[in-house]
Design a protein around this motif. Structure first.
Motif, PDB file in Angstrom:
ATOM      1  N   UNK B  49       0.836  -1.340  -0.002  1.00 20.97           N
ATOM      2  CA  UNK B  49      -0.173  -0.070   0.046  1.00 20.97           C
ATOM      3  C   UNK B  49       0.880   1.282  -0.164  1.00 20.97           C
ATOM      4  N   UNK B  50       2.106   1.068  -0.407  1.00 18.87           N
ATOM      5  CA  UNK B  50       2.945   2.317  -0.257  1.00 18.87           C
ATOM      6  C   UNK B  50       3.917   2.321   0.864  1.00 18.87           C
ATOM      7  N   UNK B  51       5.058   2.777   0.737  1.00 15.10           N
ATOM      8  CA  UNK B  51       5.875   2.788   1.651  1.00 15.10           C
ATOM      9  C   UNK B  51       6.063   4.066   2.434  1.00 15.10           C
ATOM     10  N   UNK B  52       5.341   5.238   1.861  1.00 16.19           N
ATOM     11  CA  UNK B  52       5.256   6.401   2.817  1.00 16.19           C
ATOM     12  C   UNK B  52       3.893   6.644   3.302  1.00 16.19           C
ATOM     13  N   UNK B  54       0.689   8.658   3.160  1.00 13.44           N
ATOM     14  CA  UNK B  54      -0.211   9.243   1.919  1.00 13.44           C
ATOM     15  C   UNK B  54       0.032  10.801   2.024  1.00 13.44           C
ATOM     16  N   UNK B 313       5.282   4.762   6.388  1.00  9.10           N
ATOM     17  CA  UNK B 313       3.951   4.204   6.539  1.00  9.10           C
ATOM     18  C   UNK B 313       3.726   3.909   8.019  1.00  9.10           C
TER      19      UNK B 313
END
Lengths: 138, 364
Positions: B49-52, B54, B313
Motif C-alpha cells: 500500500x506504499x512505503x510512505x 499518503x 507508513x
C-alpha cells in the motif's frame, strides 16, 4: 445528545461517484463520500494515532476465505488510513480487521457489547442530497 | 493542530529523502560516474500500500520542515536517510564511493539548511576498513550525531571482522545505529534463519529476530570490553524481545562462561550504557499499562529513544505514540536518553538544559 444540524457540503455535481469531500463542520473535520450514488460521512480522524483518515485511499478489500484464496469485495467502500493503513468501512465507520466484522450486516445485528478500545471505529454522520446539494447532519 | 507535548523532542530516526538524485551523481568520482546512483528498490518485500504516509513526504527540505520539524516541538532530528542498503552491494569500492557522495550531499543539502537537523554517516559494513575511513573523514564535524548501517550484516555484528568500524566509532565518539530494511535483499542473507517468508507482513515482523541475533553477538563477542566507549543504537527493532534474550543468555552463560572468558560480568549487564533502542514502531499491547510494564521488565527506561520514522507508513506520531506512559518515563524517552546515546552539539544540549523544559508533560 444534541439534535444534528444540517450542513451544506457542496453541489451534487462536485461530488461524483467514488469521490470524497473533506469539510470542516461543528469544529472538526468530516469526510463525505459518494459510493454508487449514496452518500456517507465519517469523522476525519483515525482512532489509532489520530491521522486524517479521510485522506487515505478508497478501495475494496479482501474478504474472509479459505487458506490461499483471495476474494475481493466491498469495492469503493473501504477507506485506508494514510498513515498505518488501517481499513475502515465508510458506510459504517467500523474497522475491518476486527474478527468477524468484515460482513457489515453481521456487526449491525450482532455484537454491540465490545468496548471502544477493543473495537476502534470512526464516528459516522448522516449524509444525503437536498435538491442540487449534498448535505451532512452533524 | 493536535495537542502538543510541552517539552522538546529529539527524534533519532528521520528519513529525509533525495530531492534530486543528480546531486549525488555529480559527487561520484570519475570512474564511477557512468554507473550512476544505484536504485535501492526492495522488490522482494514491498509495502503493497506504499512505503510512505499518503499525506506527507520528505523529498524536499520544505516538506520535512512543515510536515515534522515545525509541526512538533523538535530540538533535533537525526537525518538517518535512505541509503543504508548500499551496504549490500557486492562492489565494495562502488558502495563506498556512492556512500561518500551521499553523505556529502546530505551535509550540503539537508544539514546546512536547519540547525535542528543532525546527520548519520551512512557506511557499508561489507568493507570495514573503507567504512572506518569514511567515519574518520567526516566524524570530526559536529553536524554528525551518529553512524548508520543496515542491520543485516554478512557475519553477526560482534564478529572481529567489524572491529575496525567499532574502533573508528569509539574514536570519534559516534554511536553506531543499525537500521532495518535490507534483510533478505541484494547480497544479504535470507531474512530469517528459515529462509524467505512470503509476505511483507511477515518480513517486517521478523525484523526483530535480526536484531536479536545482532544483540546476542555484540554482547558475547566482547565488543564493549574491547571498546568501552562504543555505543550501539537499535533502530526500529522493538524491545519486548529483550527480557527473553537477556534471561536465556545469562542463564546459558552460567554454564558456558568459559567459552567467552573476556566477559567480566553476565552478558546482559553490558547493555546498560552501551545499547539504546528507538521506539518506533512502538509495540501496542492490548492491555492498559502493559507497555509501561514491558519497559520496566526489559529495563529499558534509560535506553529507549523516541523516533518517528517520518515519513514512512509505520510512522509514530510524536504526540500520540507514547500516550500510555507516565510523564517521567516520557521525558527520558523524548530527549533525556538521547543526550547520552547520541553525539549532540552544544547548541542542542544547551537548549534542553533550560529549566522551563523540565515542566511536567501535558497528558495527551
Amino acid at each position: 445528545m444534541k439534535t444534528p444540524t444540517v450542513h451544506r457540503v457542496c453541489p451534487l455535481s462536485e461530488l461524483p461517484v467514488g469521490e470524497r469531500k473533506i469539510i470542516e463542520v461543528g469544529g472538526f473535520s468530516v469526510g463525505v463520500f459518494n459510493i454508487d450514488g449514496e452518500f456517507y460521512a465519517i469523522k476525519n480522524l483515525c482512532p489509532h494515532q489520530l491521522a486524517p483518515l479521510c485522506k487515505g485511499k478508497i478501495s475494496g478489500t479482501t474478504l474472509p476465505g479459505k487458506v490461499g484464496e483471495y476474494l475481493y469485495g466491498h469495492e469503493g467502500e473501504i477507506i485506508r488510513c494514510p498513515w498505518h493503513r488501517w481499513e475502515f468501512n465508510i458506510k459504517t465507520g467500523r474497522s475491518v480487521f476486527n474478527p468477524h466484522r468484515v460482513r457489515v450486516k453481521a456487526y449491525e445485528t450482532g455484537i454491540e457489547a465490545e468496548t471502544e478500545e477493543d473495537d476502534p471505529g470512526v464516528e459516522t454522520f448522516a449524509a444525503e442530497v437536498q435538491g442540487d446539494w449534498v448535505v451532512v447532519y452533524v | 493542530m493536535p495537542a502538543q507535548p510541552s517539552h522538546l523532542i529529539i527524534d533519532c530516526d528521520v528519513h529525509q529523502g533525495v530531492h534530486d538524485v543528480q546531486e549525488i551523481a555529480r559527487r561520484l568520482p570519475a570512474n564511477f560516474r557512468d554507473r550512476g546512483v544505484a536504485t535501492l528498490n526492495r522488490n522482494e518485500y514491498k509495502q503493497p500500500h506504499g512505503g510512505d504516509r499518503v499525506d506527507a513526504n520528505a523529498s524536499s527540505y520544505e516538506a520535512l520542515r512543515t510536515g515534522l520539524l515545525d509541526h512538533f516541538p523538535y530540538a533535533a532530528g537525526i537525518a538517518s536517510g535512505t541509503f543504508t542498503r548500499v551496504g549490500l552491494l557486492p562492489d565494495l569500492d562502488y558502495a563506498a564511493a556512492l556512500l561518500s557522495a551521499y553523505n556529502d550531499y546530505v551535509a550540503d543539502y539537508w544539514l546546512a539548511r536547519d540547525e535542528r537537523l543532525l546527520g548519520a554517516i551512512t557506511v557499508s559494513m561489507a568493507d570495514p576498513h573503507l567504512a572506518a575511513r569514511e567515519i574518520r573523514r567526516l566524524g570530526a564535524e559536529d553536524k554528525w550525531a551518529m553512524v548508520t548501517i543496515t542491520s543485516t550484516t554478512f557475519f553477526p555484528l560482534g564478529n572481529r571482522f567489524y572491529h575496525p568500524v567499532f574502533e573508528a566509532c569509539a574514536e570519534m565518539n559516534l554511536p553506531l545505529a543499525l537500521h532495518p530494511g535490507g534483510e533478505g535483499t541484494g547480497a544479504a542473507h535470507p531474512p530469517t534463519a528459515n529462509g524467505f517468508p512470503t509476505t511483507y507482513l511477515e518480513w517486517h515482523t521478523n525484523l526483530s529476530a535480526s536484531y536479536m541475533t545482532q544483540t546476542c553477538s555484540a554482547l558475547c563477542e566482547g565488543i564493549f570490553v574491547k571498546f568501552p566507549d562504543l555505543r550501539l543504537i537499535l533502530l526500529e527493532g522493538g524491545f519486548s524481545w529483550l527480557p527473553h534474550l537477556k534471561w536465556r543468555l545469562d542463564k546459558n552463560w552460567k554454564g558456558l562462561r568459559d567459552t567467552v572468558p573476556w566477559l567480566e560480568m553476565a552478558p546482559s549487564e553490558y547493555l546498560a550504557g552501551h545499547v539504546w533502542m528507538s521506539t518506533q514502531p512502538i509495540e501496542e499491547p492490548p492491555g492498559r499499562g502493559q507497555l509501561q510494564q514491558m519497559i520496566e521488565i526489559a529495563q529499558v527506561e534509560d535506553a529507549l529513544m523516541f523516533s518517528s520514522d517520518f515519513p514512512h507508513w509505520d510512522y509514530d506520531d510524536p504526540t500520540h505514540a507514547l500516550r500510555p506512559l507516565p510523564d517521567a518515563m516520557k521525558e527520558k524517552i523524548y530527549f533525556k536518553n538521547a543526550l547520552k546515546a547520541l553525539r549532540l552539539p552544544a547548541r542542542i544540549t544547551e537548549k534542553l538544559a533550560a529549566p522551563t523544559l523540565a515542566s511536567p508533560l501535558v497528558a495527551a
